[in-house]
Each structure stands twice: as structure tokens, then as C-alpha cells.
Design an enzyme around this catalytic site. Structure first.
Site, mmCIF file in Angstrom:
data_model
loop_
_atom_site.group_PDB
_atom_site.id
_atom_site.type_symbol
_atom_site.label_atom_id
_atom_site.label_comp_id
_atom_site.label_asym_id
_atom_site.label_seq_id
_atom_site.Cartn_x
_atom_site.Cartn_y
_atom_site.Cartn_z
ATOM 1 N N THR A 99 9.739 6.511 9.428
ATOM 2 C CA THR A 99 9.570 5.920 10.757
ATOM 3 C C THR A 99 10.282 4.581 10.933
ATOM 4 O OG1 THR A 99 7.865 4.954 12.198
ATOM 5 C CG2 THR A 99 7.399 4.928 9.870
ATOM 6 N N TYR A 123 0.168 1.506 9.102
ATOM 7 C CA TYR A 123 0.940 2.761 9.155
ATOM 8 C C TYR A 123 2.341 2.540 8.586
ATOM 9 C CZ TYR A 123 3.796 6.460 11.339
ATOM 10 O OH TYR A 123 4.692 7.471 11.575
HETATM 11 N N1 LIG Z 1 5.026 11.000 16.303
HETATM 12 C C1 LIG Z 1 5.891 9.998 16.304
HETATM 13 O O1 LIG Z 1 6.115 9.325 17.315
HETATM 14 C C2 LIG Z 1 6.649 9.665 15.039
HETATM 15 C C3 LIG Z 1 7.569 8.600 15.069
HETATM 16 C C4 LIG Z 1 8.275 8.300 13.913
HETATM 17 C C5 LIG Z 1 8.087 9.044 12.761
HETATM 18 N N2 LIG Z 1 7.174 10.060 12.754
HETATM 19 C C6 LIG Z 1 6.983 10.812 11.503
HETATM 20 O O2 LIG Z 1 7.346 12.170 11.755
HETATM 21 C C7 LIG Z 1 6.565 13.037 10.935
HETATM 22 C C8 LIG Z 1 5.949 14.119 11.797
HETATM 23 O O3 LIG Z 1 5.123 13.498 12.781
HETATM 24 P P1 LIG Z 1 4.225 14.344 13.787
HETATM 25 O O4 LIG Z 1 4.030 13.500 14.993
HETATM 26 O O5 LIG Z 1 4.745 15.728 13.904
HETATM 27 O O6 LIG Z 1 2.853 14.359 12.957
HETATM 28 P P2 LIG Z 1 1.517 15.183 13.249
HETATM 29 O O7 LIG Z 1 1.624 15.940 14.527
HETATM 30 O O8 LIG Z 1 0.365 14.237 13.047
HETATM 31 O O9 LIG Z 1 1.531 16.270 12.056
HETATM 32 C C9 LIG Z 1 1.164 15.968 10.747
HETATM 33 C C10 LIG Z 1 0.536 17.215 10.150
HETATM 34 O O10 LIG Z 1 0.131 16.945 8.796
HETATM 35 C C11 LIG Z 1 -1.150 17.540 8.609
HETATM 36 N N3 LIG Z 1 -1.880 16.963 7.486
HETATM 37 C C12 LIG Z 1 -2.743 15.910 7.499
HETATM 38 N N4 LIG Z 1 -3.272 15.730 6.287
HETATM 39 C C13 LIG Z 1 -2.741 16.670 5.465
HETATM 40 C C14 LIG Z 1 -2.902 17.004 4.084
HETATM 41 N N5 LIG Z 1 -3.732 16.294 3.283
HETATM 42 N N6 LIG Z 1 -2.202 18.035 3.566
HETATM 43 C C15 LIG Z 1 -1.366 18.759 4.355
HETATM 44 N N7 LIG Z 1 -1.183 18.499 5.671
HETATM 45 C C16 LIG Z 1 -1.861 17.475 6.214
HETATM 46 C C17 LIG Z 1 -1.824 17.251 9.930
HETATM 47 O O11 LIG Z 1 -3.029 17.959 10.090
HETATM 48 P P3 LIG Z 1 -4.164 17.332 11.088
HETATM 49 O O12 LIG Z 1 -3.559 17.312 12.446
HETATM 50 O O13 LIG Z 1 -5.290 18.293 10.940
HETATM 51 O O14 LIG Z 1 -4.461 15.965 10.592
HETATM 52 C C18 LIG Z 1 -0.727 17.656 10.906
HETATM 53 O O15 LIG Z 1 -0.725 19.057 11.141
HETATM 54 C C19 LIG Z 1 5.578 12.127 10.202
HETATM 55 O O16 LIG Z 1 6.072 11.828 8.925
HETATM 56 C C20 LIG Z 1 5.549 10.861 11.024
HETATM 57 O O17 LIG Z 1 5.212 9.731 10.258
HETATM 58 C C21 LIG Z 1 6.462 10.387 13.857
#
Ligand SMILES: NC(=O)c1ccc[n+]([C@@H]2O[C@H](COP(=O)([O-])OP(=O)(O)OC[C@H]3O[C@@H](n4cnc5c(N)ncnc54)[C@H](OP(=O)(O)O)[C@@H]3O)[C@@H](O)[C@H]2O)c1
Length: 296
Positions: A99, A123
Site C-alpha cells: 500500500t 495499518y
Molecule cells: N482497499 C484498498 O483501498 C487498498 C489500497 C491499497 C492497498 N490495498 C491492499 O490490497 C490488498 C487487497 O485489498 P482488498 O481491499 O481486496 O482486501 P479485502 O477485501 O479486505 O480482502 C482481504 C481478504 O483476506 C481475507 N482474510 C482475512 N484474514 C485471513 C486469514 N487469516 N487467512 C486467509 N485470508 C484472510 C479476508 O477475509 P474477511 O473479509 O473475512 O476478513 C478477505 O477476504 C491488500 O493487501 C491491501 O492491503 C488495498
């Protein structure tokens, strides 16, 4: 065989669909294979001939992370380390997502991959630690930092804005934090291009890359564009005035970087990946009807 970890999240779901469309052999896991459990990870990988691990699993609740530091740190730092160790032991490559919040936002030009990290909150701190711990156990890892993600498979800023704009006549949105909105559909295409290029032995591809949509804006301008497109595409039936406010007027638990624009020069030079502009991609998302979560 590609293993998509976190395949039920916003980015993971989009990536699984792309693999499906491209006919790429893949398996997926989410909470059912806990990234904190090395044995469960090894058992899942066993016998599948995994050549790539793509880690989209993470703790992503930016403000809540301040109160749940241990959990955030486990998922964002220990998790990638576990996956990296496994990748090394089975001879697979790994792409991990990070991120813009690893930076403090005091920069005056787009951040380079080589700029020092200095996270402001829990975070960003845990994500920065995850990058370092992953590389320590798996030097061939590819880390892609992205920012301000939105898409049709999870809660995000576009959906929050459309919902609030449908309820209110005026909405205050911060106008002094700069970044680059990024459509998950563009990011997934970039990730696939990296995997395809990295399969060529001649290309040295390990390391950190930045990918967001092109251009920079503020949350306020992003919201104003969402409002305009929401009306144009029939999601909003009345205007909502988007008022510019200062970060100081919208206190949040964690401090966010004031300027977290990422330079895309390295990803462009290495892989020829040229991100579309953020307005162009937001319009393309609107043209899909903003995805099924939006009620017209
Ligand atoms: N969203 C943004 O704006 C943003 C910006 C910059 C970077 N990122 C990065 O991009 C990546 C994807 O983000 P996203 O928004 O798609 O995230 P997300 O929707 O929160 O998806 C993360 C997934 O990981 C699962 N998870 C949680 N704990 C786990 C465990 N112990 N073992 C296996 N899976 C587990 C979550 O399940 P639950 O939903 O049940 O917890 C969820 O399905 C992340 O690395 C994030 O840091 C995101």
C-alpha cells in the site's frame, strides 16, 4: 498452477474472474486456509504443482488497526512471511500486494519504490513490516504497492459516496489529501502482465513495483467525479453538493498521508505496463453500471 490467496476479498474476487476468463489454471483460498497457519498452507499447496502464489489476503481496516494492532500485524506481516517461506520451499514465485500508506505523505513528488518507508499508522506500519519480512524469507518476491482501490467486489469509497450522496444534499469530503484512485480491474490486468513477463527467465522481476491509475487527485475531486457520473449513469436521481473540507475537519482514528502519489515509472519500464488515467477508469467502471452492488 496459480494459488490465489484471499480470493474472496475485493481484489481477490476480481483476480479470480480474470484468471477464469483467461483460462489460467488456478486454485483459491481465503479464511478457509488461514495464512497464520504454516501447516494449513503447506497442506493446501501439497501436490498441486503451485508455480505462483498471489497474496490478496490482508487486514485492511485502516482505522480499526489502531485498536487491533496484534491482529493487523499477524495478518499483514506474519501472513506474508509464512507465504514467502512456503514459496521458497516449494520453488514457487509470489506476488504480494502492499500500500501507499507505507509512506508518511510528506513528499513533494511521486514516491519511488526506493524511497524510505515511514508509515503514519498501524495499518501502514504492519504492511511495511510485511514487505520486509516477506523479502527476508523470499528474495525473489514481487511486491506491488497500490492505493485508493475501488471495484465491484467489496466495500470501497465509490460505493460509500454513492450511498451517502443518495441520502444527503451536501457532503463534506477532504480536499487536502492527494493520491491516485485505482480500479481493481486495471490492477488485476497489471498483476497478470507481471506474472506473464516474470515467467520469462531473462527478465529480472523481483522487488517492489508501484501501480495505481495515472494522475493525482484529492478525495474531494474523486467524490465530485463520482457524483457527476452517478447522475449521468442514473444511480443518483438528484444532485449532491460535494463540499471541500480539511482533514482537520474530518478527524479519523489514524493519520493518513497528505500526499501518497506513487511513481509508475519502474513498472512501465520493466513490464511495459501503462496505467489508464483515474478519470478514464472511473468512467469505465460507471459504464459497467458501477457493478451489481449499486441499486438503480
Ligand atoms: N482497499 C484498498 O483501498 C487498498 C489500497 C491499497 C492497498 N490495498 C491492499 O490490497 C490488498 C487487497 O485489498 P482488498 O481491499 O481486496 O482486501 P479485502 O477485501 O479486505 O480482502 C482481504 C481478504 O483476506 C481475507 N482474510 C482475512 N484474514 C485471513 C486469514 N487469516 N487467512 C486467509 N485470508 C484472510 C479476508 O477475509 P474477511 O473479509 O473475512 O476478513 C478477505 O477476504 C491488500 O493487501 C491491501 O492491503 C488495498
Amino acid at each position: 498452477m496459480i494459488w490465489l490467496v484471499g480470493n474472496k476479498g475485493m481484489l481477490g474476487t476480481e483476480l479470480a474472474l480474470l484468471f477464469e476468463i483467461q483460462g489460467l489454471p488456478h486454485v483459491g483460498s481465503d479464511r478457509d486456509v488461514d495464512i497464520l497457519d504454516p501447516k494449513a498452507l503447506a497442506d493446501f499447496a501439497s501436490g498441486k504443482g503451485i508455480t505462483w502464489i498471489v497474496n490478496c489476503a490482508a487486514y485492511t481496516a485502516v482505522d480499526k488497526a489502531e485498536d487491533e494492532l496484534d491482529l493487523a500485524r499477524s495478518l499483514n506481516a506474519t501472513g506474508p512471511e509464512n507465504l514467502g517461506r512456503l514459496a521458497t520451499s516449494i520453488g514457487a514465485r509470489i506476488i504480494h500486494i502492499s500500500t501507499d500508506y507505507v509512506f508518511d505523505g510528506s513528499g513533494l513528488r511521486p514516491y519511488l519504490e526506493s524511497d524510505p518507508v515511514a508509515p503514519l499508522g498501524a495499518y501502514g506500519f504492519t504492511k511495511a513490516e510485511g514487505e520486509a519480512r516477506l523479502v527476508a524469507v523470499c528474495p525473489a518476491a514481487v511486491i506491488v504497492r497500490t492505493a485508493w482501490l475501488y471495484g465491484e467486489h467489496g466495500p470501497n469509497f465509490v460505493y460509500s459516496m454513492l450511498r451517502l450522496m443518495g441520502q444527503k444534499e451536501e457532503l463534506g469530503v477532504v480536499a487536502d489529501q492527494w493520491g491516485s484512485p485505482t480500479w481493481t480491474a486495471d490492477l488485476t490486468r497489471a498483476l497478470l502482465a507481471i506474472m506473464q513477463a516474470a515467467s520469462l527467465p531473462s527478465v529480472l522481476t523481483s522487488g517492489i513495483y508501484h501501480f495505481t491509475n495515472a494522475g493525482a487527485t484529492t478525495w474531494h475531486e474523486f467524490a465530485a467525479e463520482i457524483e457527476m457520473l452517478g447522475r449521468e449513469f442514473g444511480v443518483l436521481d438528484k444532485p449532491c453538493h460535494v463540499k471541500a473540507i480539511a482533514t482537520a475537519d474530518y478527524p479519523t482514528k489514524t493519520r493518513r498521508p497528505a500526499y501518497s502519489v506513487l511513481s509508475k515509472e519502474k513498472i512501465e519500464k520493466t513490464f511495459g505496463i501503462k496505467p489508464p488515467g483515474w478519470k478514464e477508469s472511473l468512467r469505465a467502471f460507471a459504464e459497467t453500471g458501477f457493478g451489481p452492488q449499486v441499486k438503480k
